[in-house]
Scaffold this motif. Structure first.
Motif, PDB file in Angstrom:
ATOM      1  N   ASP A 159       0.651  -1.142   0.186  1.00 20.30           N
ATOM      2  CA  ASP A 159       0.116  -0.189  -0.112  1.00 20.30           C
ATOM      3  C   ASP A 159       0.858   1.405  -0.123  1.00 20.30           C
ATOM      4  OD1 ASP A 159      -2.327  -1.444  -0.051  1.00 20.30           O
ATOM      5  OD2 ASP A 159      -2.209  -1.536   2.392  1.00 20.30           O
ATOM      6  N   ASN A 160       2.237   1.109  -0.150  1.00 18.51           N
ATOM      7  CA  ASN A 160       2.952   2.385  -0.209  1.00 18.51           C
ATOM      8  C   ASN A 160       4.114   2.062  -0.975  1.00 18.51           C
ATOM      9  OD1 ASN A 160       2.383   4.187   2.294  1.00 18.51           O
ATOM     10  ND2 ASN A 160       2.102   2.354   3.125  1.00 18.51           N
ATOM     11  N   ILE A 161       3.721   1.468  -2.339  1.00 20.37           N
ATOM     12  CA  ILE A 161       4.903   1.309  -3.462  1.00 20.37           C
ATOM     13  C   ILE A 161       5.186   2.342  -4.217  1.00 20.37           C
ATOM     14  CG2 ILE A 161       5.391  -0.265  -5.502  1.00 20.37           C
ATOM     15  CD1 ILE A 161       4.618  -2.001  -2.987  1.00 20.37           C
ATOM     16  N   SER A 162       6.472   2.679  -4.353  1.00 18.28           N
ATOM     17  CA  SER A 162       7.141   3.800  -4.881  1.00 18.28           C
ATOM     18  C   SER A 162       6.688   3.799  -6.325  1.00 18.28           C
ATOM     19  CB  SER A 162       8.611   3.955  -4.565  1.00 18.28           C
ATOM     20  OG  SER A 162       8.971   4.253  -3.331  1.00 18.28           O
ATOM     21  N   LEU A 163       6.505   5.059  -6.961  1.00 18.76           N
ATOM     22  CA  LEU A 163       6.401   5.103  -8.403  1.00 18.76           C
ATOM     23  C   LEU A 163       7.335   5.940  -9.092  1.00 18.76           C
ATOM     24  CD1 LEU A 163       2.607   6.345  -8.387  1.00 18.76           C
ATOM     25  CD2 LEU A 163       3.435   4.004  -8.830  1.00 18.76           C
ATOM     26  N   VAL A 164       7.904   5.850 -10.243  1.00 17.62           N
ATOM     27  CA  VAL A 164       9.068   6.004 -10.747  1.00 17.62           C
ATOM     28  C   VAL A 164       8.466   7.589 -11.142  1.00 17.62           C
ATOM     29  CG1 VAL A 164      10.781   6.094 -12.977  1.00 17.62           C
ATOM     30  CG2 VAL A 164       9.915   3.974 -11.865  1.00 17.62           C
ATOM     31  N   ALA A 165       9.519   8.559 -11.045  1.00 14.73           N
ATOM     32  CA  ALA A 165       9.437  10.101 -11.212  1.00 14.73           C
ATOM     33  C   ALA A 165      10.013  10.614 -12.507  1.00 14.73           C
ATOM     34  CB  ALA A 165      10.011  10.741 -10.038  1.00 14.73           C
ATOM     35  N   ASN A 166      11.120   9.656 -13.008  1.00 11.68           N
ATOM     36  CA  ASN A 166      11.827  10.335 -13.998  1.00 11.68           C
ATOM     37  C   ASN A 166      12.218   9.444 -15.334  1.00 11.68           C
ATOM     38  OD1 ASN A 166      13.743   8.320 -12.717  1.00 11.68           O
ATOM     39  ND2 ASN A 166      15.409   9.292 -13.234  1.00 11.68           N
ATOM     40  N   GLY A 167      12.422   9.731 -16.464  1.00 14.86           N
ATOM     41  CA  GLY A 167      12.854   8.869 -17.531  1.00 14.86           C
ATOM     42  C   GLY A 167      11.651   8.053 -18.195  1.00 14.86           C
ATOM     43  N   HIS A 168      12.129   7.229 -19.187  1.00 10.66           N
ATOM     44  CA  HIS A 168      10.854   6.783 -19.651  1.00 10.66           C
ATOM     45  C   HIS A 168       9.925   5.752 -19.189  1.00 10.66           C
ATOM     46  CE1 HIS A 168      12.843   2.803 -20.405  1.00 10.66           C
ATOM     47  NE2 HIS A 168      14.310   3.557 -20.607  1.00 10.66           N
ATOM     48  N   LEU A 169      10.294   5.299 -17.914  1.00  9.75           N
ATOM     49  CA  LEU A 169       9.768   4.426 -17.075  1.00  9.75           C
ATOM     50  C   LEU A 169       8.889   5.291 -16.076  1.00  9.75           C
ATOM     51  CD1 LEU A 169      12.420   1.968 -16.250  1.00  9.75           C
ATOM     52  CD2 LEU A 169      10.428   1.349 -17.685  1.00  9.75           C
ATOM     53  N   LYS A 170       8.666   6.414 -16.193  1.00  7.78           N
ATOM     54  CA  LYS A 170       8.074   7.453 -15.203  1.00  7.78           C
ATOM     55  C   LYS A 170       6.509   6.695 -15.081  1.00  7.78           C
ATOM     56  CE  LYS A 170       6.644  12.064 -14.567  1.00  7.78           C
ATOM     57  NZ  LYS A 170       6.955  13.533 -14.974  1.00  7.78           N
ATOM     58  N   GLY A 171       6.173   6.950 -13.783  1.00  7.76           N
ATOM     59  CA  GLY A 171       4.599   6.241 -13.488  1.00  7.76           C
ATOM     60  C   GLY A 171       4.659   4.797 -13.199  1.00  7.76           C
ATOM     61  N   GLU A 172       5.550   3.921 -13.411  1.00  7.40           N
ATOM     62  CA  GLU A 172       5.700   2.721 -13.247  1.00  7.40           C
ATOM     63  C   GLU A 172       5.846   2.609 -11.832  1.00  7.40           C
ATOM     64  OE1 GLU A 172       5.112  -0.018 -14.807  1.00  7.40           O
ATOM     65  OE2 GLU A 172       6.169   0.005 -17.015  1.00  7.40           O
ATOM     66  N   SER A 173       5.339   1.339 -11.053  1.00  5.17           N
ATOM     67  CA  SER A 173       5.602   0.912  -9.757  1.00  5.17           C
ATOM     68  C   SER A 173       6.923   0.316  -9.571  1.00  5.17           C
ATOM     69  CB  SER A 173       4.335   0.186  -9.191  1.00  5.17           C
ATOM     70  OG  SER A 173       4.457  -1.223  -9.746  1.00  5.17           O
ATOM     71  N   LEU A 174       7.514   0.378  -8.590  1.00  2.00           N
ATOM     72  CA  LEU A 174       8.708  -0.416  -8.170  1.00  2.00           C
ATOM     73  C   LEU A 174       8.587  -1.774  -8.245  1.00  2.00           C
ATOM     74  CD1 LEU A 174      11.510  -0.538  -7.200  1.00  2.00           C
ATOM     75  CD2 LEU A 174      10.774  -0.286  -4.610  1.00  2.00           C
ATOM     76  N   ASN A 175       7.438  -2.409  -7.823  1.00  6.95           N
ATOM     77  CA  ASN A 175       7.120  -3.683  -7.803  1.00  6.95           C
ATOM     78  C   ASN A 175       6.995  -4.264  -9.708  1.00  6.95           C
ATOM     79  OD1 ASN A 175       6.899  -3.890  -5.364  1.00  6.95           O
ATOM     80  ND2 ASN A 175       4.938  -4.708  -5.198  1.00  6.95           N
ATOM     81  N   LYS A 176       6.266  -3.431 -10.339  1.00  7.75           N
ATOM     82  CA  LYS A 176       6.193  -3.817 -11.912  1.00  7.75           C
ATOM     83  C   LYS A 176       7.818  -3.452 -12.405  1.00  7.75           C
ATOM     84  CE  LYS A 176       1.828  -3.736 -13.148  1.00  7.75           C
ATOM     85  NZ  LYS A 176       0.973  -2.711 -13.078  1.00  7.75           N
ATOM     86  N   LEU A 177       8.660  -2.857 -11.930  1.00  6.77           N
ATOM     87  CA  LEU A 177       9.834  -2.828 -12.304  1.00  6.77           C
ATOM     88  C   LEU A 177      10.599  -4.063 -12.160  1.00  6.77           C
ATOM     89  CD1 LEU A 177      11.713   0.508 -11.392  1.00  6.77           C
ATOM     90  CD2 LEU A 177      10.226   0.129 -13.672  1.00  6.77           C
ATOM     91  N   ILE A 178      10.359  -4.399 -10.995  1.00  9.76           N
ATOM     92  CA  ILE A 178      11.002  -5.773 -10.650  1.00  9.76           C
ATOM     93  C   ILE A 178      10.606  -7.035 -11.604  1.00  9.76           C
ATOM     94  CG2 ILE A 178      11.720  -7.514  -8.774  1.00  9.76           C
ATOM     95  CD1 ILE A 178      11.422  -4.925  -6.675  1.00  9.76           C
ATOM     96  N   ASP A 179       9.160  -6.778 -11.517  1.00  9.30           N
ATOM     97  CA  ASP A 179       8.689  -7.890 -12.393  1.00  9.30           C
ATOM     98  C   ASP A 179       9.147  -7.858 -13.891  1.00  9.30           C
ATOM     99  OD1 ASP A 179       6.820  -9.172 -10.531  1.00  9.30           O
ATOM    100  OD2 ASP A 179       5.048  -7.867 -11.300  1.00  9.30           O
ATOM    101  N   LYS A 180       9.251  -6.748 -14.420  1.00  6.39           N
ATOM    102  CA  LYS A 180       9.756  -6.546 -15.729  1.00  6.39           C
ATOM    103  C   LYS A 180      11.366  -6.782 -15.932  1.00  6.39           C
ATOM    104  CE  LYS A 180       7.748  -3.318 -18.150  1.00  6.39           C
ATOM    105  NZ  LYS A 180       7.127  -1.697 -18.444  1.00  6.39           N
ATOM    106  N   PHE A 181      12.006  -6.466 -15.127  1.00  4.79           N
ATOM    107  CA  PHE A 181      13.535  -6.513 -15.032  1.00  4.79           C
ATOM    108  C   PHE A 181      14.358  -7.346 -14.272  1.00  4.79           C
ATOM    109  CE2 PHE A 181      12.230  -2.244 -16.619  1.00  4.79           C
ATOM    110  CZ  PHE A 181      12.665  -2.136 -17.825  1.00  4.79           C
ATOM    111  N   GLY A 182      13.701  -7.816 -12.901  1.00  5.05           N
ATOM    112  CA  GLY A 182      14.276  -8.847 -12.285  1.00  5.05           C
ATOM    113  C   GLY A 182      15.768  -8.604 -11.928  1.00  5.05           C
ATOM    114  N   SER A 183      16.604  -9.521 -12.386  1.00  6.07           N
ATOM    115  CA  SER A 183      17.778  -9.668 -12.036  1.00  6.07           C
ATOM    116  C   SER A 183      18.674  -8.558 -12.486  1.00  6.07           C
ATOM    117  CB  SER A 183      18.659 -11.137 -12.217  1.00  6.07           C
ATOM    118  OG  SER A 183      18.517 -11.140 -13.549  1.00  6.07           O
ATOM    119  N   ARG A 184      18.238  -7.825 -13.525  1.00  3.85           N
ATOM    120  CA  ARG A 184      18.837  -6.492 -14.234  1.00  3.85           C
ATOM    121  C   ARG A 184      18.693  -5.495 -13.227  1.00  3.85           C
ATOM    122  NH1 ARG A 184      16.277  -5.069 -19.884  1.00  3.85           N
ATOM    123  NH2 ARG A 184      18.052  -3.643 -19.738  1.00  3.85           N
ATOM    124  N   LEU A 185      17.514  -5.474 -12.479  1.00  3.08           N
ATOM    125  CA  LEU A 185      17.411  -4.241 -11.368  1.00  3.08           C
ATOM    126  C   LEU A 185      17.951  -4.554 -10.128  1.00  3.08           C
ATOM    127  CD1 LEU A 185      15.782  -1.519 -11.451  1.00  3.08           C
ATOM    128  CD2 LEU A 185      14.109  -3.096 -10.148  1.00  3.08           C
TER     129      LEU A 185
END
Length: 325
Positions: free
Chosen positions: A47-73
């Motif tokens: 219920d307090n997941i950070s959202l990206v503020a910069n660049g082309h991933l702006k608006g994505e949640s931190l959890n979505k980023l991990i889903d998408k990029f996994g070990s790259r992140l």
């Protein structure tokens, strides 16, 4: 899709003890008519997941980023261990009044009671008013019986260790260590991804409705580490253009960097994301040979694990905390 140093939208937390230094000293764009006590900079807490503020991933949640990029992140070993739960919570805390005397459970107790991680944390004092102090640990040998007696009498402070702090004071707070941030302190907090706090005493405070905050005195008894330490503050001396170690534990490593020249950072053997928390000045993160990202005082950036060769270029003298696992 390419990755880059990621800044998140800070999450403000209104508290009974908050002030306005997050706006005045760290340039946060928060409502000035509210007591904002915390800025959650990078959070994977439910219920307090950070959202990206910069660049082309702006608006994505931190959890979505991990889903998408996994070990790259996160790095391979951390992605295997934590999956899409981000393992740390990064905050700034502004105590315009004292926080409650509290303790956090360790992993074992937190898992049993809350199906959660425990909470080991550390503090770096960014700004302390004259004579500001905090509570950390005990000032004498204490057992459960003495602790409960002092709590019942309303004399808990008799057995608690109080320390005067200044800018740059640093404290490592393992789960189980009793603590409270005092009035007039602005600090950065690095902690496990957990929001479990047991309040033991709250200075008999009431809110605007005349209600006191919930206490967790019974739950705290089993969570407290009653041992006495010789020293609670972390002694260190920062050298310019060198890395100074502040904390090393299973949950995070934190270094302090003060620099006025370009410094190279090679993380190729680390297999972890990096977090930079800017304490003073401004600097550029240079990566992929050409790309660069500006970091200003009061900003926190998550550096994906795959960006493992960076240089940091200060605009003038800058200082930051460098965090990884």
């Amino acid at each position: 899709m390419h990755l880059y140093p990621i800044k998140f939208v800070p999450i403000p937390k209104e508290t009974i003890w908050g002030g306005n230094k997050l706006e005045s000293l760290l340039s946060k764009d928060f409502p000035t008519n509210k007591k904002i006590g915390e800025s959650w900079e990078i959070s994977g807490v439910k219920d307090n997941i950070s959202l990206v503020a910069n660049g082309h991933l702006k608006g994505e949640s931190l959890n979505k980023l991990i889903d998408k990029f996994g070990s790259r992140l996160l790095g391979h070993k951390l992605y295997e261990k934590f999956g899409n739960e981000f393992p740390l919570l990064i905050k700034f805390i502004d105590a315009d009044d004292a926080l409650s005397i509290q303790v956090h459970p360790d992993d074992k107790l937190a898992k049993k009671r809350h199906n959660s991680f425990g909470k080991t944390e550390m503090w770096y004092v960014i700004d302390a008013e004259k004579d500001a102090n905090l509570i950390v640990g005990f000032n004498q040998r204490v057992d459960q019986k003495l602790y409960q007696q002092k709590l019942k009498e309303g004399n808990l402070e008799d057995i608690l260790n109080t320390e005067q702090v200044k800018n740059g004071s640093c404290y490592f707070i393992p789960a189980g260590r009793v603590h409270a941030i005092g009035k007039g302190i602005l600090l950065a907090e690095i902690q496990q991804n957990s929001d479990i706090t047991y309040r033991m005493y709250d200075w008999n405070r009431v809110d605007q409705q005349g209600k006191s905050r919930e206490l967790h005195t019974e739950m705290a008894v089993d969570a407290i580490d009653y041992s006495l330490e010789e020293e609670y503050a972390t002694p260190y001396t920062s050298e310019i253009n060198k890395t100074t170690s502040l904390a090393q534990c299973d949950y995070f490593t934190t270094n302090h960097l003060v620099f006025d020249l370009e410094i190279m950072r090679d993380y190729s053997l680390l297999d972890s994301f990096i977090i930079y928390i800017c304490l003073e000045g401004e600097f550029e993160i240079c990566y992929n040979n050409l790309d660069r990202t500006l970091v200003k005082k009061g900003e926190s950036f998550l550096i994906p694990a795959e960006l493992n060769n960076l240089s940091l270029k200060p605009k003038t003298q800058a200082s930051c905390l460098e965090v990884y696992i």
